[in-house]
Design a protein around this motif. Sequence first.
Motif, short mmCIF file in Angstrom:
data_model
loop_
_atom_site.label_atom_id
_atom_site.label_comp_id
_atom_site.label_asym_id
_atom_site.label_seq_id
_atom_site.Cartn_x
_atom_site.Cartn_y
_atom_site.Cartn_z
N TYR A 74 17.56 -15.58 24.19
CA TYR A 74 17.88 -15.44 22.77
C TYR A 74 19.35 -15.05 22.69
O TYR A 74 19.96 -14.62 23.65
CB TYR A 74 17.01 -14.39 22.08
N ASP A 75 19.92 -15.21 21.53
CA ASP A 75 21.32 -14.88 21.31
C ASP A 75 21.39 -14.09 20.01
O ASP A 75 21.14 -14.63 18.93
CB ASP A 75 22.14 -16.17 21.21
N LEU A 76 21.67 -12.80 20.11
CA LEU A 76 21.64 -11.94 18.92
C LEU A 76 22.59 -12.43 17.84
O LEU A 76 22.26 -12.39 16.65
CB LEU A 76 21.99 -10.50 19.31
N ARG A 77 23.74 -12.91 18.23
CA ARG A 77 24.72 -13.43 17.26
C ARG A 77 24.11 -14.57 16.44
O ARG A 77 24.16 -14.57 15.20
CB ARG A 77 25.97 -13.90 18.00
N ARG A 78 23.54 -15.56 17.13
CA ARG A 78 22.93 -16.70 16.44
C ARG A 78 21.71 -16.27 15.63
O ARG A 78 21.51 -16.70 14.49
CB ARG A 78 22.52 -17.77 17.46
N GLN A 79 20.90 -15.41 16.23
CA GLN A 79 19.68 -14.94 15.57
C GLN A 79 20.00 -14.25 14.26
O GLN A 79 19.38 -14.51 13.22
CB GLN A 79 18.93 -13.98 16.50
N MET A 80 20.98 -13.35 14.28
CA MET A 80 21.33 -12.61 13.07
C MET A 80 21.89 -13.54 12.00
O MET A 80 21.53 -13.44 10.82
CB MET A 80 22.33 -11.49 13.39
N PHE A 81 22.76 -14.44 12.42
CA PHE A 81 23.37 -15.38 11.46
C PHE A 81 22.30 -16.22 10.77
O PHE A 81 22.29 -16.35 9.54
CB PHE A 81 24.37 -16.28 12.19
N GLU A 82 21.41 -16.79 11.56
CA GLU A 82 20.40 -17.67 10.98
C GLU A 82 19.38 -16.92 10.14
O GLU A 82 19.09 -17.31 9.00
CB GLU A 82 19.67 -18.43 12.11
N ASN A 136 20.76 -15.30 6.76
CA ASN A 136 21.06 -16.32 5.75
C ASN A 136 19.77 -16.92 5.19
O ASN A 136 19.67 -17.23 3.99
CB ASN A 136 21.97 -17.39 6.32
N ILE A 137 18.74 -17.07 6.04
CA ILE A 137 17.44 -17.51 5.55
C ILE A 137 16.84 -16.46 4.61
O ILE A 137 16.28 -16.80 3.57
CB ILE A 137 16.49 -17.79 6.74
N GLN A 138 16.96 -15.18 5.01
CA GLN A 138 16.45 -14.09 4.16
C GLN A 138 17.09 -14.12 2.78
O GLN A 138 16.42 -13.89 1.77
CB GLN A 138 16.75 -12.74 4.81
N SER A 139 18.39 -14.39 2.73
CA SER A 139 19.09 -14.41 1.46
C SER A 139 18.49 -15.45 0.52
O SER A 139 18.28 -15.19 -0.67
CB SER A 139 20.58 -14.72 1.69
N ILE A 140 18.20 -16.63 1.06
CA ILE A 140 17.63 -17.69 0.24
C ILE A 140 16.18 -17.38 -0.11
O ILE A 140 15.75 -17.48 -1.27
CB ILE A 140 17.74 -19.04 0.98
N GLU A 190 18.46 -13.20 -2.71
CA GLU A 190 19.50 -12.17 -2.69
C GLU A 190 20.88 -12.82 -2.81
O GLU A 190 21.08 -13.99 -2.47
CB GLU A 190 19.43 -11.37 -1.39
N ASN A 191 21.84 -12.03 -3.26
CA ASN A 191 23.21 -12.52 -3.47
C ASN A 191 24.12 -12.14 -2.31
O ASN A 191 25.04 -11.33 -2.46
CB ASN A 191 23.77 -11.98 -4.79
N PHE A 192 23.85 -12.70 -1.14
CA PHE A 192 24.73 -12.45 0.00
C PHE A 192 24.68 -13.64 0.94
O PHE A 192 23.76 -14.47 0.90
CB PHE A 192 24.36 -11.17 0.74
N GLN A 193 25.69 -13.71 1.80
CA GLN A 193 25.68 -14.65 2.91
C GLN A 193 26.43 -14.02 4.08
O GLN A 193 27.30 -13.18 3.90
CB GLN A 193 26.35 -15.97 2.53
N LEU A 194 26.05 -14.41 5.29
CA LEU A 194 26.82 -14.09 6.48
C LEU A 194 27.69 -15.30 6.79
O LEU A 194 27.17 -16.36 7.16
CB LEU A 194 25.90 -13.76 7.66
N SER A 195 28.97 -15.17 6.59
CA SER A 195 29.86 -16.30 6.86
C SER A 195 30.27 -16.36 8.32
O SER A 195 30.66 -17.43 8.82
CB SER A 195 31.11 -16.20 5.98
#
Length: 265
Positions: free
Chosen positions: A152-160, A163-167, A171-176
């Motif tokens: 697993y890759d924490l960086r990729r996991q958190m990003f994905e 951003n899925i959680q936001s949709i 919620e009004n946020f994004q991880l750019s």
Amino acid sequence: MTERKSFPVKIFFDESGKYSEKTHLMGAILLPSNLYNLPILQELNEIIRHSDIHWATYRGHGQTRKKIEKIILTVMKHQHLIKMNVISYNQNKIQLDSQRIKEKFTDVVDHTIYTKFPERVVYGLIRKYGSHSFVDADVAIEHDNTYEAKNYDLRRQMFEQLNIQSIYRGENFQLSNVQYMKKQQEYGIELTDLLLGIVRTIIENPTGTSAAKRAKNKLILDLINQNEGFHSFLNRIKLYEWGQSNDLIDTPFTNYLNIFMGENL
């Protein structure tokens, strides 16, 4: 549709006590990007790029103490704009609960820890900013080979996942951006290391022990006495505990702080 104003923020994530049998913490701090980029705060990069500053290795050395004080007290002039979330989790419980499936899923402990807790730490910092704001987060994770060594890759996991959680949650946020960052690159990483180490020391409250632990206690108390804003910041830390049940329990950190201060007068 309501027009939303973008609010760029910097988030720094770290762990404390990873190899300890007692207290395991994950934590993150959020600073508005405009604040993080202020020249007076960017000057702290000169300190960290020429010094190897770790809370875990602080033993009371005078020059190191001055550098820690400089970092903390400079940032705390703006403490009302900074947020911090911490999760304290019981790794022994995770290891015990995982026994039944370890033969089929050898990395289940690491997966459990690194696919759930980091998301919750960061999610709590960027949610519920209101319908007229849109949080745009740039996240830095202190580099650790563990995050990439498994499948697993924490960086990729958190990003994905965030951003899925936001949709999913509207919620009004994004991880750019989510990146790994080594120490001595940006003061935000050292700041997070120091604050999370301070939180761990306060929770464990090591009284009457080694000279190094007494030095840490004294530095925390001196910082609190020197700067009312630091005390206010500590009282606002959001602490969640996982272990007695399988839910995150919202635990007032101010209670740990009061016990620590009361026993170290």
